[in-house]
Motif scaffolding. Structure first.
Motif, PDB file in Angstrom:
ATOM      1  N   ARG A  52     -22.456 -29.575  52.824  1.00  0.00           N
ATOM      2  CA  ARG A  52     -23.234 -28.474  52.264  1.00  0.00           C
ATOM      3  C   ARG A  52     -22.715 -27.158  52.815  1.00  0.00           C
ATOM      4  O   ARG A  52     -22.556 -26.992  54.025  1.00  0.00           O
ATOM      5  CB  ARG A  52     -24.720 -28.622  52.609  1.00  0.00           C
ATOM      6  CG  ARG A  52     -25.609 -27.661  51.827  1.00  0.00           C
ATOM      7  CD  ARG A  52     -27.038 -27.728  52.315  1.00  0.00           C
ATOM      8  NE  ARG A  52     -27.190 -27.120  53.639  1.00  0.00           N
ATOM      9  CZ  ARG A  52     -28.371 -26.969  54.240  1.00  0.00           C
ATOM     10  NH1 ARG A  52     -29.477 -27.402  53.664  1.00  0.00           N
ATOM     11  NH2 ARG A  52     -28.437 -26.427  55.447  1.00  0.00           N
ATOM     12  N   LEU A  53     -22.472 -26.212  51.890  1.00  0.00           N
ATOM     13  CA  LEU A  53     -21.984 -24.896  52.266  1.00  0.00           C
ATOM     14  C   LEU A  53     -23.045 -23.843  51.962  1.00  0.00           C
ATOM     15  O   LEU A  53     -23.846 -24.011  51.028  1.00  0.00           O
ATOM     16  CB  LEU A  53     -20.686 -24.567  51.510  1.00  0.00           C
ATOM     17  CG  LEU A  53     -19.527 -25.550  51.709  1.00  0.00           C
ATOM     18  CD1 LEU A  53     -18.326 -25.127  50.888  1.00  0.00           C
ATOM     19  CD2 LEU A  53     -19.152 -25.657  53.184  1.00  0.00           C
ATOM     20  N   GLU A  54     -23.044 -22.784  52.727  1.00  0.00           N
ATOM     21  CA  GLU A  54     -24.015 -21.710  52.568  1.00  0.00           C
ATOM     22  C   GLU A  54     -23.292 -20.384  52.355  1.00  0.00           C
ATOM     23  O   GLU A  54     -22.303 -20.096  53.055  1.00  0.00           O
ATOM     24  CB  GLU A  54     -24.920 -21.601  53.806  1.00  0.00           C
ATOM     25  CG  GLU A  54     -25.793 -22.832  54.027  1.00  0.00           C
ATOM     26  CD  GLU A  54     -26.703 -22.668  55.229  1.00  0.00           C
ATOM     27  OE1 GLU A  54     -26.500 -21.683  55.979  1.00  0.00           O
ATOM     28  OE2 GLU A  54     -27.597 -23.506  55.418  1.00  0.00           O
TER      29      GLU A  54
ATOM     30  N   PRO B  87     -27.378 -26.980  43.418  1.00  0.00           N
ATOM     31  CA  PRO B  87     -27.409 -25.753  44.215  1.00  0.00           C
ATOM     32  C   PRO B  87     -28.814 -25.153  44.239  1.00  0.00           C
ATOM     33  O   PRO B  87     -29.581 -25.260  43.277  1.00  0.00           O
ATOM     34  CB  PRO B  87     -26.426 -24.839  43.496  1.00  0.00           C
ATOM     35  CG  PRO B  87     -25.547 -25.755  42.706  1.00  0.00           C
ATOM     36  CD  PRO B  87     -26.412 -26.906  42.309  1.00  0.00           C
TER      37      PRO B  87
ATOM     38  N   CYS C 161     -31.151 -21.536  45.805  1.00  0.00           N
ATOM     39  CA  CYS C 161     -31.057 -20.166  46.306  1.00  0.00           C
ATOM     40  C   CYS C 161     -32.444 -19.746  46.797  1.00  0.00           C
ATOM     41  O   CYS C 161     -33.449 -19.979  46.118  1.00  0.00           O
ATOM     42  CB  CYS C 161     -30.566 -19.220  45.210  1.00  0.00           C
ATOM     43  SG  CYS C 161     -30.339 -17.522  45.767  1.00  0.00           S
TER      44      CYS C 161
ATOM     45  N   THR D   8     -34.521 -14.815  51.775  1.00  0.00           N
ATOM     46  CA  THR D   8     -34.678 -15.033  53.220  1.00  0.00           C
ATOM     47  C   THR D   8     -35.286 -13.847  53.946  1.00  0.00           C
ATOM     48  O   THR D   8     -35.967 -14.026  54.961  1.00  0.00           O
ATOM     49  CB  THR D   8     -33.314 -15.360  53.858  1.00  0.00           C
ATOM     50  OG1 THR D   8     -32.397 -14.278  53.597  1.00  0.00           O
ATOM     51  CG2 THR D   8     -32.747 -16.651  53.293  1.00  0.00           C
TER      52      THR D   8
ATOM     53  N   ILE E 235     -29.842 -16.525  50.398  1.00  0.00           N
ATOM     54  CA  ILE E 235     -28.861 -17.511  50.843  1.00  0.00           C
ATOM     55  C   ILE E 235     -28.700 -18.546  49.732  1.00  0.00           C
ATOM     56  O   ILE E 235     -29.695 -19.060  49.198  1.00  0.00           O
ATOM     57  CB  ILE E 235     -29.275 -18.173  52.173  1.00  0.00           C
ATOM     58  CG1 ILE E 235     -28.138 -19.068  52.677  1.00  0.00           C
ATOM     59  CG2 ILE E 235     -30.574 -18.951  52.055  1.00  0.00           C
ATOM     60  CD1 ILE E 235     -28.323 -19.527  54.101  1.00  0.00           C
TER      61      ILE E 235
ATOM     62  N   ARG F  67     -27.050 -22.169  48.645  1.00  0.00           N
ATOM     63  CA  ARG F  67     -26.556 -23.430  49.206  1.00  0.00           C
ATOM     64  C   ARG F  67     -26.099 -24.346  48.093  1.00  0.00           C
ATOM     65  O   ARG F  67     -26.782 -24.498  47.082  1.00  0.00           O
ATOM     66  CB  ARG F  67     -27.653 -24.109  50.030  1.00  0.00           C
ATOM     67  CG  ARG F  67     -28.040 -23.336  51.297  1.00  0.00           C
ATOM     68  CD  ARG F  67     -29.259 -23.922  51.958  1.00  0.00           C
ATOM     69  NE  ARG F  67     -29.583 -23.224  53.201  1.00  0.00           N
ATOM     70  CZ  ARG F  67     -30.721 -23.367  53.860  1.00  0.00           C
ATOM     71  NH1 ARG F  67     -31.666 -24.186  53.393  1.00  0.00           N
ATOM     72  NH2 ARG F  67     -30.932 -22.687  54.978  1.00  0.00           N
TER      73      ARG F  67
ATOM     74  N   TRP G 150     -23.302 -28.080  47.374  1.00  0.00           N
ATOM     75  CA  TRP G 150     -22.648 -29.236  47.986  1.00  0.00           C
ATOM     76  C   TRP G 150     -21.289 -29.482  47.322  1.00  0.00           C
ATOM     77  O   TRP G 150     -21.119 -29.266  46.129  1.00  0.00           O
ATOM     78  CB  TRP G 150     -23.501 -30.497  47.835  1.00  0.00           C
ATOM     79  CG  TRP G 150     -24.776 -30.464  48.633  1.00  0.00           C
ATOM     80  CD1 TRP G 150     -25.920 -29.791  48.330  1.00  0.00           C
ATOM     81  CD2 TRP G 150     -25.015 -31.135  49.862  1.00  0.00           C
ATOM     82  NE1 TRP G 150     -26.869 -29.990  49.281  1.00  0.00           N
ATOM     83  CE2 TRP G 150     -26.352 -30.817  50.257  1.00  0.00           C
ATOM     84  CE3 TRP G 150     -24.267 -31.957  50.670  1.00  0.00           C
ATOM     85  CZ2 TRP G 150     -26.921 -31.307  51.411  1.00  0.00           C
ATOM     86  CZ3 TRP G 150     -24.845 -32.463  51.828  1.00  0.00           C
ATOM     87  CH2 TRP G 150     -26.149 -32.132  52.201  1.00  0.00           C
TER      88      TRP G 150
ATOM     89  N   THR H  93     -15.730 -21.617  48.464  1.00  0.00           N
ATOM     90  CA  THR H  93     -16.689 -20.547  48.735  1.00  0.00           C
ATOM     91  C   THR H  93     -16.290 -19.264  48.017  1.00  0.00           C
ATOM     92  O   THR H  93     -17.139 -18.554  47.444  1.00  0.00           O
ATOM     93  CB  THR H  93     -16.783 -20.298  50.244  1.00  0.00           C
ATOM     94  OG1 THR H  93     -17.163 -21.512  50.904  1.00  0.00           O
ATOM     95  CG2 THR H  93     -17.800 -19.219  50.560  1.00  0.00           C
TER      96      THR H  93
END
Length: 464
Positions: free
Chosen positions: A350-352, A386, A388, A391, A401, A403, A405, A417
């Protein structure tokens, strides 16, 4: 002290001249006469002189013929590229072409001389032919070795033994080497024993290395074993065969292993203290292979270094980065430092992506556009989908943010990214949503009077 001030030894320590040892010039002269007589009888003869002349002429002829035949021989070797072993053999003979022609010429000359002259006129040519033939055969036999240093080292050692045997000096050489010895209690270490142990150890280590390479190639074809298990079996086999080779070499030369038990224990203790880091790296490598925390093919990150594990050696792990740099990381670092393994259990990662928009944007619309944009790159998986989240309310805008996968972390994370960010930018651009940038408003508590001064006309008139 003498009258002239010189220091003289005591009278009782002055040795008369007639009692000093006189060199045995007669014995030295006799030895010199024997050497000169042997040289006159065996070397300084007409037969040897004629053979030297014949050998020199044969060398000149061999040089000319080798220059004429070298290019045709090399073209023939190139045509044998489909048969690798035969091409390597032919290439070795091509390199020794002049020497090979020279051996043929002096062999033919020696046989011809025997027919028309006494054997003494061909004996030196026969010895020279035997020595050079042994060298050529040894060079051809050692051409199977891959490294140049190994080929030359083995060739010199084997040819030296063969030369001593051909010239009849092998027995004398063995006697001299055995006479040079060091006695330590009941253990006697002679130069002959050292040479024999070195030769045995070299041969057995070479055989052990060759066997390990064969077994490693066989293990690579076994699909039932994991990559880490293959490497572990290969390392254990290598250590075991090397230890067995050392024991067999010492046993072959007659060394009593029980006599070396205390010495080997003390030596092992000293080596363990002096080589703590080396031993730590060796043991760490074994632990890594046993727990399978890092294995060939994994994508890892160690202290900011990101790359693929290509091999695991006895002391280090070879890591290749995306710019094709190969970094050698000691095994101990994987035990003592924090390691990120992107593909330890599975390849899902998982990327943010954090981002922000201005306050005049609709946060619900922003979330929907960001999720839709994140799903466009092909490497982003559909499930999990995904998401969102809003925050914070930042100083310059709304902070979100995003996120998502991916399932192919070895393919890189920075590139995907970047693709997601470009997709988000395009979506915001189409909807007129702006990304904020830092700005500051300055408020003054009291009014400030601004006075505009006229230009310096006096200076202008003076200049004109």
């Amino acid at each position: 002290m003498a009258d002239d001030g010189r220091l003289l030894p005591p009278a009782d320590r002055i040795q008369p001249l007639d009692t000093l040892p006189v060199p045995d010039w007669a014995e030295a002269e006799g030895w010199a006469r024997q050497v000169l007589g042997w040289l006159t009888e065996h070397i300084l003869t007409a037969a040897v002189a004629w053979q030297v002349i014949i050998a020199g002429a044969a060398w000149l002829v061999a040089t000319v013929l080798a220059k004429l035949l070298r290019h045709p021989a090399e073209r023939l070797v190139v045509r044998l590229k489909r048969i690798r072993p035969l091409q390597r053999l032919a290439w070795t003979l091509t390199k020794q072409l002049r020497l090979l022609i020279f051996v043929l010429l002096i062999s033919f000359a020696g046989r011809a001389i025997v027919v028309f002259a006494p054997v003494d006129y061909a004996r030196a040519l026969g010895v020279l032919s035997s020595l050079l033939t042994a060298w050529i055969v040894i060079r051809v036999a050692t051409s199977i070795l891959r490294t140049r240093l190994a080929r030359r080292g083995v060739s010199v050692v084997v040819w030296t033994v063969a030369a001593l045997d051909i010239t009849g000096l092998y027995g004398a050489a063995v006697t001299v080497l055995d006479a040079i010895a060091i006695q330590a209690g009941e253990f006697r270490l002679s130069a002959l024993l050292f040479v024999q142990a070195t030769l045995w150890l070299g041969v057995l280590l070479w055989a052990a290395t060759l066997l390990v390479k064969v077994v490693d190639r066989r293990l690579q074809t076994v699909t039932d074993l994991s990559p880490s298990a293959r490497v572990l079996i290969g390392k254990l086999l290598r250590f075991g065969l090397i230890a067995l080779a050392v024991v067999m070499a010492l046993t072959a030369v007659g060394v009593d292993m029980t006599a070396l038990a205390v010495f080997s224990g003390a030596l092992g203790l000293g080596i363990g203290i002096g080589l703590q880091r080396v031993v730590a790296n060796l043991l760490s490598g074994v632990f890594l292979l046993m727990d399978r925390s890092v294995k060939p093919g994994d994508v890892i990150e160690v202290e900011g270094t990101f790359g693929w594990v290509v091999s695991m050696q006895a002391r280090f792990v070879s890591l290749v980065t995306r710019d094709r740099k190969e970094i050698l990381i000691p095994n101990e670092d994987f035990i003592t430092n924090r390691v990120v393994n992107w593909s330890h259990t599975d390849n899902y990662v998982r990327l943010e992506v954090p981002f922000s928009v201005t306050y005049d944007a609709d946060p619900h619309r922003v979330r929907a556009l960001a999720v839709e944009a994140a799903a466009k790159p092909g490497r982003v998986v559909e499930k999990p989908a995904p998401v969102c989240h809003l925050t914070a309310f930042g100083d310059d805008g709304l902070e979100f943010i995003l996120r998502f996968w991916i399932e192919d972390a070895p393919g890189g994370v920075v590139n995907v990214t970047g693709q997601v960010l470009l997709a988000v930018w395009d979506a915001f651009k189409a909807e007129g949503i702006q990304v904020p940038y830092p700005h500051r408003d300055i408020k003054l508590r009291e009014p400030v009077r601004v006075v505009m001064e006229p230009a310096d006309t006096a200076g202008t008139q003076h200049g004109s």
